[in-house]
Each structure stands twice: as C-alpha cells, then as structure tokens.
Design a protein around this motif. Structure first.
Motif, PDB file in Angstrom:
ATOM      1  N   GLU A   1       0.828  -1.207   0.000  1.00  0.00           N
ATOM      2  CA  GLU A   1       0.000   0.000   0.000  1.00  0.00           C
ATOM      3  C   GLU A   1       0.864   1.259   0.000  1.00  0.00           C
ATOM      4  O   GLU A   1       0.370   2.348  -0.287  1.00  0.00           O
ATOM      5  N   ASP A   2       2.148   1.106   0.333  1.00  0.00           N
ATOM      6  CA  ASP A   2       3.088   2.219   0.399  1.00  0.00           C
ATOM      7  C   ASP A   2       4.017   2.153  -0.804  1.00  0.00           C
ATOM      8  O   ASP A   2       4.730   1.160  -1.002  1.00  0.00           O
ATOM      9  N   ILE A   3       4.037   3.193  -1.609  1.00  0.00           N
ATOM     10  CA  ILE A   3       4.840   3.160  -2.838  1.00  0.00           C
ATOM     11  C   ILE A   3       6.336   3.146  -2.541  1.00  0.00           C
ATOM     12  O   ILE A   3       7.127   2.587  -3.317  1.00  0.00           O
ATOM     13  N   GLU A   4       6.740   3.706  -1.400  1.00  0.00           N
ATOM     14  CA  GLU A   4       8.160   3.656  -1.049  1.00  0.00           C
ATOM     15  C   GLU A   4       8.593   2.215  -0.790  1.00  0.00           C
ATOM     16  O   GLU A   4       9.682   1.794  -1.199  1.00  0.00           O
ATOM     17  N   ALA A   5       7.738   1.464  -0.117  1.00  0.00           N
ATOM     18  CA  ALA A   5       8.044   0.052   0.135  1.00  0.00           C
ATOM     19  C   ALA A   5       8.071  -0.731  -1.176  1.00  0.00           C
ATOM     20  O   ALA A   5       8.903  -1.637  -1.358  1.00  0.00           O
ATOM     21  N   LEU A   6       7.162  -0.382  -2.111  1.00  0.00           N
ATOM     22  CA  LEU A   6       7.158  -1.045  -3.417  1.00  0.00           C
ATOM     23  C   LEU A   6       8.465  -0.775  -4.163  1.00  0.00           C
ATOM     24  O   LEU A   6       9.053  -1.695  -4.757  1.00  0.00           O
ATOM     25  N   ILE A   7       8.935   0.461  -4.134  1.00  0.00           N
ATOM     26  CA  ILE A   7      10.170   0.814  -4.835  1.00  0.00           C
ATOM     27  C   ILE A   7      11.353   0.050  -4.253  1.00  0.00           C
ATOM     28  O   ILE A   7      12.181  -0.505  -5.000  1.00  0.00           O
ATOM     29  N   LYS A   8      11.450  -0.013  -2.933  1.00  0.00           N
ATOM     30  CA  LYS A   8      12.556  -0.753  -2.297  1.00  0.00           C
ATOM     31  C   LYS A   8      12.502  -2.223  -2.673  1.00  0.00           C
ATOM     32  O   LYS A   8      13.519  -2.839  -3.010  1.00  0.00           O
ATOM     33  N   ARG A   9      11.289  -2.809  -2.616  1.00  0.00           N
ATOM     34  CA  ARG A   9      11.150  -4.240  -2.933  1.00  0.00           C
ATOM     35  C   ARG A   9      11.494  -4.497  -4.404  1.00  0.00           C
ATOM     36  O   ARG A   9      12.081  -5.538  -4.738  1.00  0.00           O
ATOM     37  N   THR A  10      11.158  -3.561  -5.266  1.00  0.00           N
ATOM     38  CA  THR A  10      11.468  -3.716  -6.690  1.00  0.00           C
ATOM     39  C   THR A  10      12.972  -3.715  -6.923  1.00  0.00           C
ATOM     40  O   THR A  10      13.497  -4.536  -7.691  1.00  0.00           O
ATOM     41  N   HIS A  11      13.679  -2.787  -6.261  1.00  0.00           N
ATOM     42  CA  HIS A  11      15.141  -2.759  -6.379  1.00  0.00           C
ATOM     43  C   HIS A  11      15.742  -4.094  -5.954  1.00  0.00           C
ATOM     44  O   HIS A  11      16.629  -4.640  -6.628  1.00  0.00           O
ATOM     45  N   ASP A  12      15.254  -4.628  -4.835  1.00  0.00           N
ATOM     46  CA  ASP A  12      15.781  -5.902  -4.327  1.00  0.00           C
ATOM     47  C   ASP A  12      15.517  -7.031  -5.326  1.00  0.00           C
ATOM     48  O   ASP A  12      16.397  -7.864  -5.572  1.00  0.00           O
TER      49      ASP A  12
END
Length: 666
Positions: A291-302
């Motif tokens: 639900e948090d786009i910052e968390a999505l961005i971090k997970r995508t990088h990983d």
C-alpha cells in the motif's frame, strides 16, 4: 426447498423477503443516472412484468429505489438462497445432459470465487453480465431444467424469450447480447437501454456462459509476455529480474501476476480496488501486496538485484508507479495496461489523484467532471509511458482500448502520420501473426464431474496429442506447439483452477479436433467419469471482429466489418454446437466489436464425434480463410496446408499486387 426443487420452481410462488446487501461484498459501481422521469417509470414497468400483479405495489417502490440508488434494477430480493457454484453435472435437474451442462456453466460464471460482482450478476470487466437481473436467472434455470432435445431456448440479452420447438441437431440455446441498431450503440446508449432492462453487456464469455475464471486469460497473457520478452531479449538472456509493469487485478486483469510468474519475470501490477487486490492475494494469484509506494520501490530494487521471479501488487494508481519509476530510474522492460477502458466512465478506469471511494462517488454524482478527470489522467498516464519508452521500454496495448481512449483524451499516443498509434496492439505484434493467423487460439474445456482427477487425465490426454502432432508439424508452428505442451504439462502445478475444473491451451483446428476426439473416447470408455464441455474464449482466430484488438492485424480495410463473427456463429450453430452466442461489446467497448462464441458438450457418443470433426474445423478455418484473404502470409500458409489435408475444403486465395505497380498510379 432442496436445490433441485428451487431450480424447478423458477420464480418463487411466495414473495421472498427483501434482501439486505452485504456491505463487505464487492458490489458493482453505481451507474450513471441518464433516464428521464418517464423512462424510470418504464424501467420499473419492464421489471414488474416478471411477477404477478399482486406483488407489483411492493416491488414497484423497491425496484424504483434500486434504480435510483444503483442505476439498475437487479432484483436483489430474488437472488436464490442456495450456494452459487458449479456443481457436478448429475446434481442438476434436467431432461437432457446438454441443459445440465449449461446450468453448470451459468453457475460457474456467478460463483463468488469467479465473478467480479456476483450480487449484480457481473462476471468480469466491470459490466460483463450473465443476466440483467435475478428473475432472468431463475427463469433461465427453470427453462433449462424443463428443456428436451427437441427444444431450443432463445435468449435476448439475458432475457429467456422461451423454449421453441427445434430438433436434436439444433443448438439447445441461442444467445444474443447487446445487438443494438448501429446508430444506438454508443457508450451512453448502453447505459440507457441497460437501465431500461432491454439489453446488456455480455462481455465476451460472461453472457455466453463460457468464463472459466482468470485462468482463461492467464494462458494468453503468458504467451504474450513470453513472446514480448523474446522480441526484447537476446537468446542468452532470461526474463528473470526484468520488469513487466501493468495495471488491473479484476476479473480478467487479475491473471497478469500469475502469468508473469509463469513467464519468469518481475510483475508489478497496480490496482485501485483493495477488495480486488486482496482477493487475488488470497487466491494465490499475486505474491506480495503493497500500500506504500516507497516500500514497493525498495522491494522492486531488491527483486531486480536478485534476478527474482515474483509478482508485486500495489494498491493504488498505476500512474503513480510509472512516474515514480521514471524519477527513480527503475528500468521497465515491458509495459502494458489491462484496466477496463472499454468502460472508462463507469468504473473501468480510475483517475489518478482520487481515492477509490471519491472516484465512485464522482462518477455517479458528477459524471462530466469524472470524465474530465479520467481524460486528464490518461494524458498523464501516456506521458509517463512515453518517458519510459524513450529509454527502451517495450509498451503494447493489451486490447483494452487504452490507446483508443488515450487518443480521444488528447494524449500523445498517435503515430507520426496521425494514422494509428505509436505503440502496437499485442495482436498486431504477437498473437496475430504468431497465433491467430496460423489458427492457434484459446481452446478450453470443463470437466462436468467436478473431479480434479478427471481434469488431470484431460491434461495428460491433451499433452500426449500435442506431442504427436508436434512430431509431424512444420517448422512454422514448432514454437507454438512447444509453448503449449510446456503449458499443459505445468498447468496443475501452477494452480490455475478457480471455480469449475477447467483448462485452456492454444491449439489449431487439428489440435482441437484430435484432443476433443480423445476426450470423447475417454468418456465412452469410462475413463472420464462425466461429460466434458468444450468452448473457447471469443478472443480467437475467427470468433471476433474487433479493429483495435483481434483483427487489428487485418490491413485490407475489412477490420471494421463484422462478417466473420456473424458467419462463425451461424456456421457453428448448424454444425453441432450445443449453444452459440453473439455479442456487441467485449474487452474493447460497446460499439467497438462484434464477437461470437460456442459451447459443446461431449458425451462419448458417435454423434459427438461427428460434431467435433465438423464444427471445430469450421470454427477455426473460417477465420484463417478471412485472414488469408486479407493477404496475411501466415494465414495463407495455414489455409493452403489445410486444403492439402482436407480435399473438400476450397478457399478463395488472393493474388498479390506489386507495390511498384501501385506507386505508378500517383
């Protein structure tokens, strides 16, 4: 009352109590209020004709309230109390097995595990309806229970007009949906006439009872994503760690994360409706929710750094994702969109900047402002995509009318010559030349026993048949054959079943016939414990005329005609189909497509064998013949090959014209 007794009763003899709606259910959005005061009275008058006059005073006020509150009269009071799901075929009260098979398919379309808005009888796409109201459902099931093999049920946009004398060789059911006079086929015409209760949007496989859950589109999406990566990557590269960014987790679009996992990439899919996102997570069709786009961005990088194969769903607007990924310099390899833009003003597309609830309120209370917000969002959406494609992203239109509606909104999506779009339809680039022109399309079946062991046996039979065909197949179709062998061998482990015990694969006429004949023989020998229903998505070789999707790779000008779909349905009807259907509408919009479908019940008989050979052959080759006439080289190859195999087939072949000759005419 038992289940069988309730089916046989049809409209109940006693007025059931008023139903209280479950606020936790995923209800359809409120529809636009377009009817005049007199038209609303007509809508109520139309609804009351299903019921005895003694009930009219009570129901009139209730139906008027529904119309005011929801924009439609769904007759919630008459939704049956029994559980809605595909029961084994022998649990249906029926005079013939074909009718029982149809009842099974109808209930599967309305199963809450399958349907997008089950209380409103909508299977998928935001407005893809099985029926307009619950009275139509009750009457149809009653008619099917009474039907003999000498009768045909004719259905007008969900309304069962009646059982008519016919013959054992005729279809048991003939379905039409939304067949409007052409000048009355604009988007608001659907809103008006559907509200009046005289037509409906059957989508492609909702109103024709052939939906099998999102599995149906998982296969097509898997084929599309795999081949899109093949266009993009070198032979030594794999999709692992590469991003496929898209939107939608509804009835059809919900298949995208599962397809991405099978194709072996990182799928990032945005969905504004929390209910839809959580439903797909609960069903195992998406791996992780954010639900948090910052968390999505971090997970995508990983995920990129670790070359993962994973599906990530963002509960929010996809425009935010495209824009943030651009600013974060996250490389998107493949991009698309599968929101229901065929229905942009009534819940098919949610504009960025509004919450899900705010958008639902605005589309009902201030439709003009909502339309402005949608078009503003589409311009912003397209601009973000353009930023990514300039860096190498391969974007394709997934046939949901994204580019069409974006162009109408003034977005920068037109080609330089202003004739067509700067991005291809996935049919133009992938499914058309690689599959449809060769006759490959979405063949599907349902094991009416409801037993997983029967489905497992059909998987094995289909795989065996395809391997035998591949051994003798020409080089031009070897890749298609192998992709589908891999698909069917891995189908069970991919947990594709939602609702009925159903399966899908892409096959040509030869494959469909041989698989069906093998199924019929297994039923005859008792290896399969009950009949099998055959069908296909309308999104196929010859079922659909759709200039921006199925026939977008037809370049002789005929992509705006609908002769093929009409001939498909008529031709199937006298060649052995159990039921046939033809619709206005579908995934690209009301007035933008005519599509036809069929269903066929296999019972192990010699008659079924003859129907398989006759009907399945025409159902595919009708479309190849038309594609050949449009000068598509793959279709020319396929139809010439078929004529060599089938001496009784004679198809008109086009003479090709040299470009140099035409250039002298200027």
């Amino acid at each position: 009352m038992t289940f069988k007794e309730a089916i046989l009763a049809g409209i109940p003899s006693d007025l059931p109590p008023k139903r209280v709606l479950d606020p936790k259910a995923n209800h359809a959005p409120k529809r636009k209020d377009l009817l005049s005061s007199e038209e609303k009275k007509l809508a109520v008058r139309n609804a009351l004709r299903y019921f005895p006059k003694a009930w009219h005073q009570e129901l009139a006020a209730e139906f008027y309230e529904e119309l005011q509150q929801f924009g439609r009269i769904y007759m919630y009071r008459f939704k049956p109390e029994y559980a809605m799901y595909a029961r084994p075929i022998d649990e249906y009260p029926a005079q013939c097995s074909q009718a029982a098979g149809l009842m099974l398919m109808i209930q599967n379309n309305l199963d809450p595990q399958v349907a997008q808005h089950p209380d409103e009888l909508i299977t998928y796409g935001g407005n893809g309806a099985v029926f307009q109201n619950w009275a139509q459902y009750l009457l149809t099931m009653q008619y099917l229970a009474q039907m003999t093999e000498d009768q045909t049920l004719h259905m007008y946009s969900g309304h069962p007009m009646g059982l008519f004398p016919s013959s054992a060789d005729a279809p048991r059911v003939v379905v039409t949906n939304g067949m409007m006079i052409p000048n009355y086929s604009k988007a608001d015409d659907w809103e008006r006439y559907n509200a009046l209760g005289v037509t409906q949007y059957g989508q492609m496989t909702a109103g024709s009872f052939m939906y099998i859950g999102p599995q149906g589109i998982v296969h097509g999406t898997t084929i599309t994503v795999m081949n899109a990566f093949r266009k993009l990557l070198t032979q030594s590269e794999t999709p692992a760690g590469k991003i496929f960014l898209t939107a939608g987790l509804g009835g059809m679009s919900g298949a995208q994360p599962k397809a991405g996992n099978i194709a072996g990439c990182i799928t990032i899919c945005a969905e504004v409706n929390p209910n839809a996102a959580h439903k797909r997570k609960d069903q195992g069709w998406v791996d992780e929710l954010f639900e948090d786009i910052e968390a999505l961005i971090k997970r995508t990088h990983d995920a990129q750094q670790n070359n993962e194969v994973v599906s990530l769903a963002y509960i929010g607007n996809v425009v935010e994702v495209w824009e943030r990924f651009a600013s974060e310099n996250i490389k998107v390899h493949l991009g698309s969109d599968q929101t229901s833009l065929h229905n942009p003003w009534a819940g098919g597309y949610y504009p960025v900047g509004l919450s899900f609830e705010e958008a639902n309120t605005m589309m009902r209370d201030n439709p003009e402002q909502f339309k402005e917000k949608v078009q503003e969002s589409l311009r912003r959406h397209a601009a973000a995509i353009n930023t990514h494609t300039a860096k190498g992203t391969y974007f394709f239109d997934y046939g949901n009318a994204f580019l069409l509606e974006a162009s109408r909104a003034g977005a920068d999506v037109l080609a330089e010559d202003q004739n067509g779009f700067k991005y291809p339809s996935y049919v133009q680039d992938i499914l058309g030349p690689m599959c449809f022109d060769y006759g490959f399309g979405p063949f599907r079946w349902v094991c009416t026993s409801g037993k997983s062991e029967d489905l497992r046996l059909t998987d094995a039979i289909a795989a065996s048949v395809l391997k035998e065909i591949r051994a003798e197949a020409p080089e031009e179709i070897q890749q298609q054959m192998q992709d589908n062998i891999t698909w069917i061998e891995e189908a069970e482990s991919n947990r594709l079943v939602v609702g009925s015990q159903a399966r899908i694969l892409y096959a040509d006429a030869e494959g469909r016939q041989k698989i069906a004949l093998a199924f019929n023989e297994a039923i005859k020998q008792g290896k399969l414990s009950a009949p099998v229903v055959l069908g296909r998505d309308h999104h196929d070789v010859s079922g659909t005329d759709s200039p921006y999707r199925e026939t977008s790779n037809i370049y002789d000008g005929s992509r705006f005609t609908a002769d093929m779909a009409v001939h498909n349905v008529i031709g199937d009807s006298f060649r052995g189909a159990t039921w046939v259907s033809i619709h206005n509408g579908g995934g690209v919009g009301w007035g933008e497509v005519i599509n036809g479908g069929f269903g066929m019940l296999l019972d192990g008989s010699e008659k079924a064998n003859a129907q398989i050979k006759n009907m399945l052959f025409f159902d595919v080759n009708n479309g190849i013949a038309r594609r050949n006439w449009a000068r598509n080289p793959e279709a020319r190859f396929a139809i010439e090959r078929e004529m060599k195999r089938t001496p009784n087939l004679k198809v008109t072949l086009p003479y090709l014209v040299d470009d140099e000759l035409l250039n002298t005419l200027d």
